[in-house]
Motif scaffolding. Structure first.
Motif: not given
Ligand code: UDP
Ligand code: MG
Length: 319
Positions: A79-108
């Motif tokens: 997760l830390t490495a991701g923060l080093e590289y992330a360029q976006g104005e907004y940055v989302v961290q999430m697990d890749s096993d679909l426990q964190h449903p991507p449908e919530y990204i617009p709401e976040l």
């Protein structure tokens, strides 16, 4: 190339079975936003087909960047490495096993745009977890709050969105022992949450066993606080005082009282109690110094600034 608006950081470790579904579903949601985005997949030294699976997905899909670690370093480091590289104005961290449903990204995203710096997904219940895991998690957060003095919420997950300002602040934390939830409590900023129904794993199995969880719990408390050391040093001083009094009492009894201990006892008690009293006092002093070393060695920024009126004016006038 237009500026990245949203970065997704997704650590992955031996997720070959589920990673394609994760990428497909996440991209589907992101496409609806109509903004430039990137998905940073951090492969944490997978030993299965994860990397190949992602590479073949990338052949027919854009906006995905794959970073492959040389070995398994652990979720928090990924997760830390991701923060080093992330360029976006907004940055989302999430697990890749679909426990964190991507449908919530617009709401976040919606929530953070209402003027927050961090919005995390708060689990509605821990129903998907075992009783033992729920109980130990609650216990851990109670101890962590007591030992560190930070208000660490016990329903927070590693599914969150943050502003680029928070990402920049986070990059200044260079310590080795890391626990995201605690670090977020440390850096502060305007934080809120939205309720999210955390899902069962889509495929594969959890990489967190109890050994890893216990290690994470101890690491995070020890690296966040020198209160355990402070408690030890207070206790040491108390023990030292009691022992010193006892040695003094035995000495006076030997000198002035008719009630005598067995031959040689008084000197043995005086010497051992006296030495232990000194020893415990030394321990107290040493633990105070170690506590200072712990804090200084982290070299954390002393403070973070959320707003600076001069800077804002400057920006308004010249930008
Ligand atoms: N993960 C990782 N490195 C590890 C363990 C896990 O990158 O050493 C990833 C994993 O692929 C998943 C996320 O971190 O996307 C959370 O892990 P997991 O699902 O095993 O934990 P749980 O959800 O059971 O707490
Ligand atoms: Mg999981």
């Amino acid at each position: 190339m237009s500026k990245t608006f949203l970065s997704i950081i997704a650590p992955t470790y031996n997720e070959a079975e589920g990673i394609t579904a994760f990428l497909e579903q996440t991209q589907q949601v992101l496409e609806t936003l109509n903004k430039p985005y990137e998905i940073l997949v951090i492969d944490d030294g997978s030993t299965d087909m994860t990397v190949n699976t992602i590479k073949s997905y990338m052949k027919s899909h854009e906006n995905i960047r794959l970073i492959v670690f040389s070995r398994n370093y652990g979720h928090e480091i990924a997760l830390t490495a991701g923060l080093e590289y992330a360029q976006g104005e907004y940055v989302v961290q999430m697990d890749s096993d679909l426990q964190h449903p991507p449908e919530y990204i617009p709401e976040l995203l919606n929530k953070i745009q209402q003027g927050y710096d961090v919005v995390y997904a708060a689990r509605e219940s821990r129903a998907e977890e075992s009783w033992l895991k729920r109980t130990t998690a609650k216990l851990f957060y109670a101890i962590a709050r007591q030992m560190t003095g930070f208000s660490v919420p016990d329903n927070a997950t590693n599914f969150r969105i943050m502003s680029q300002q928070v990402v920049r602040s986070f990059r200044e934390l260079k310590e080795n022992n890391r626990h995201m939830l605690m670090l977020f409590a440390y850096i502060g900023f305007k934080t809120t949450s939205i309720p999210v129904q955390i899902q069962e794993r889509a495929a594969g199995k959890t990489k967190y066993n109890y050994r890893k969880l216990i290690n994470l719990a101890i690491d995070s408390i020890v690296s966040f606080s020198h209160r355990p050391l402070r408690y030890m040093s207070i206790l040491s001083v108390l023990v030292s005082v009691v022992l010193a009094f006892y040695a003094g009492f035995v000495l006076l009894q030997k000198l002035f009282s008719h009630q005598q201990l067995a031959e040689g006892m008084a000197s043995i008690i005086c010497i051992t109690s006296g030495l232990f009293a000194i020893l415990f006092l030394f321990l107290a002093v040493i633990s105070e110094y170690i506590g200072r070393i712990l804090i200084e060695s982290k070299n954390r920024p002393l403070y973070y600034i959320r707003e600076d009126s001069y800077h804002n004016q400057h920006k308004n006038n010249y930008d």
